[in-house]
Design an enzyme around this catalytic site. Structure first.
Site, mmCIF file in Angstrom:
data_model
loop_
_atom_site.group_PDB
_atom_site.id
_atom_site.type_symbol
_atom_site.label_atom_id
_atom_site.label_comp_id
_atom_site.label_asym_id
_atom_site.label_seq_id
_atom_site.Cartn_x
_atom_site.Cartn_y
_atom_site.Cartn_z
ATOM 1 N N SER A 12 0.758 -1.371 -0.079
ATOM 2 C CA SER A 12 0.104 0.055 -0.184
ATOM 3 C C SER A 12 0.882 1.203 0.054
ATOM 4 C CB SER A 12 -0.873 0.180 1.371
ATOM 5 O OG SER A 12 -1.413 1.179 1.583
ATOM 6 N N TYR B 231 -2.772 -1.260 10.442
ATOM 7 C CA TYR B 231 -2.545 -1.357 8.841
ATOM 8 C C TYR B 231 -1.253 -0.679 8.449
ATOM 9 C CZ TYR B 231 -4.157 -1.120 3.897
ATOM 10 O OH TYR B 231 -4.342 -1.150 2.777
HETATM 11 P P1 NAD Z 1 -11.452 -6.042 -0.182
HETATM 12 O O1 NAD Z 1 -12.259 -6.021 0.969
HETATM 13 O O2 NAD Z 1 -12.290 -5.814 -1.625
HETATM 14 O O3 NAD Z 1 -11.029 -7.648 -0.488
HETATM 15 C C1 NAD Z 1 -10.048 -8.280 0.402
HETATM 16 C C2 NAD Z 1 -10.258 -9.568 0.349
HETATM 17 O O4 NAD Z 1 -9.436 -10.334 1.464
HETATM 18 C C3 NAD Z 1 -11.685 -10.475 0.120
HETATM 19 O O5 NAD Z 1 -11.470 -11.519 -0.663
HETATM 20 C C4 NAD Z 1 -11.797 -11.049 1.625
HETATM 21 O O6 NAD Z 1 -12.506 -12.023 1.594
HETATM 22 C C5 NAD Z 1 -10.203 -11.396 1.844
HETATM 23 N N1 NAD Z 1 -9.848 -11.685 3.318
HETATM 24 C C6 NAD Z 1 -10.284 -10.831 4.477
HETATM 25 N N2 NAD Z 1 -9.861 -11.455 5.702
HETATM 26 C C7 NAD Z 1 -9.412 -12.645 5.291
HETATM 27 C C8 NAD Z 1 -8.816 -13.777 5.791
HETATM 28 N N3 NAD Z 1 -8.851 -13.812 7.174
HETATM 29 N N4 NAD Z 1 -8.615 -14.928 5.339
HETATM 30 C C9 NAD Z 1 -8.352 -14.858 3.918
HETATM 31 N N5 NAD Z 1 -9.052 -13.819 3.193
HETATM 32 C C10 NAD Z 1 -9.466 -12.974 3.740
HETATM 33 O O7 NAD Z 1 -10.059 -5.382 -0.149
HETATM 34 P P2 NAD Z 1 -9.010 -4.639 -1.218
HETATM 35 O O8 NAD Z 1 -9.210 -3.204 -1.345
HETATM 36 O O9 NAD Z 1 -9.253 -5.306 -2.592
HETATM 37 O O10 NAD Z 1 -7.713 -5.031 -0.351
HETATM 38 C C11 NAD Z 1 -6.823 -6.015 -1.013
HETATM 39 C C12 NAD Z 1 -5.373 -5.682 -0.422
HETATM 40 O O11 NAD Z 1 -4.951 -4.256 -1.177
HETATM 41 C C13 NAD Z 1 -4.959 -5.364 0.808
HETATM 42 O O12 NAD Z 1 -4.015 -6.122 1.306
HETATM 43 C C14 NAD Z 1 -5.155 -3.979 0.925
HETATM 44 O O13 NAD Z 1 -4.672 -3.550 2.287
HETATM 45 C C15 NAD Z 1 -4.446 -3.728 -0.345
HETATM 46 N N6 NAD Z 1 -4.679 -2.205 -0.762
HETATM 47 C C16 NAD Z 1 -6.020 -1.795 -0.898
HETATM 48 C C17 NAD Z 1 -6.029 -0.262 -1.136
HETATM 49 C C18 NAD Z 1 -7.533 0.211 -1.551
HETATM 50 O O14 NAD Z 1 -7.567 1.470 -1.387
HETATM 51 N N7 NAD Z 1 -8.339 -0.556 -1.593
HETATM 52 C C19 NAD Z 1 -5.040 0.511 -1.418
HETATM 53 C C20 NAD Z 1 -3.639 -0.185 -1.064
HETATM 54 C C21 NAD Z 1 -3.817 -1.502 -0.672
#
Ligand code: NAD
Length: 258
Positions: free
Chosen positions: A140, A153
């Protein structure tokens, strides 16, 4: 022959986009994450239909090391190895440090940081045996910079960058690269859910959270798309990226340039 790709947390958001991109390239993909069983099966089928390989689902909880071991073992049993490992699963919790529930701290560190240690420790022997591998950690912008109320986080994301660099050095002579992708804000369920909490912590409206908190430092003033992040993962997994290791690609609309 199809490559085999494991993407943690791929029933939603960025992980689903990454899994879809690899499926479109013809890979065998093991998807993982939570959600209603019928929705997950519909997703699995959709991706399976895109790929000339096979798409499987494994429901490992990323807080449970034994289930993580079984995720990697399932990929190896079905497809022989893991060529590409994408550590992506994530959750968020927004609160002041003194009000941050300790069990939430442990959960975030487990899912965002420790799970990548566990997937890696089981996938690395397979990759070493094959003489190649790609490990991609979805970190991130918060791996590089901080925001208030996101202590667990930010700590976990800074940590995964350290793990990325360490693993890259350990694996550089085995044909295995290890890199992180550092997205800025992407409008996924994870981000949507934190808007009301952030509004409450900061005492502002939800519209102001979007414009004044999330997009304030993102110089483009636009959210990053899931497809842009997936494209970076495809690139890092390509032969063209064989000399890129131990580093990160920022996709943050200029956020961390400030
Ligand atoms: P999201 O909520 O759409 O997806 C998260 C996924 O992780 C889902 O499939 C969920 O079921 C799974 N998950 C959650 N807890 C879990 C567990 N205990 N075991 C297995 N799976 C689990 O979120 P996203 O925004 O797509 O995030 C994905 C990654 O991207 C994360 O690591 C997040 O920190 C990172 N990220 C997101 C953003 C953003 O702005 N959305 C920015 C930077 C980084």
């Amino acid at each position: 022959m199809s490559r085999t790709v494991v993407v943690t947390g791929s029933t939603s958001g960025i992980g689903l986009g990454v899994a879809r991109a690899f499926a479109t390239e013809g890979a065998n993909v093991v998807i993982n994450g939570f959600g209603p069983a019928d929705a997950i099966e519909a997703t699995r089928r959709e991706l399976d239909g895109l790929s000339s390989g096979t798409v499987l689902y494994h429901g490992a909880d990323m807080t449970k090391p034994a289930e993580i071991e079984d995720l990697i073992a399932t990929a190896a049993r079905n497809f022989g190895t893991v060529d590409v490992l994408v550590n992506n699963a994530g959750i968020q919790h927004v609160a002041k440090i003194e009000e941050f529930p300790p069990e939430k701290w442990d959960q975030l560190i487990a899912i965002l940081l420790s799970s990548a240690f566990h997937t890696m420790r089981h996938a690395i022997p397979l990759m070493k045996k094959a003489g190649h591998g790609r490990i991609i950690n979805v970190a991130s912008a918060h791996a590089l910079t901080a925001s208030p109320f996101k202590s667990a986080y930010v700590a976990a994301k800074h940590g995964i960058l350290g793990l990325t660099k360490t693993a890259a050095l350990e694996l550089a002579e085995f044909g295995i690269t290890v890199n992180a992708i550092c997205p800025g804000y992407v409008l996924t369920p994870l981000v949507e859910k934190q808007i009301p909490d952030t509004a409450r912590e900061r005492g502002i409206s939800e519209a102001e959270v979007r414009s004044e908190v999330m997009l304030r430092l993102q110089a483009t003033k636009e959210f990053v798309s899931i497809e842009e992040v997936a494209a970076a993962a495809i690139y890092l997994a390509s032969d063209a990226a064989r000399s890129i290791t131990g580093t990160h690609i920022s996709i943050d609309g200029g956020w961390t340039a400030q």
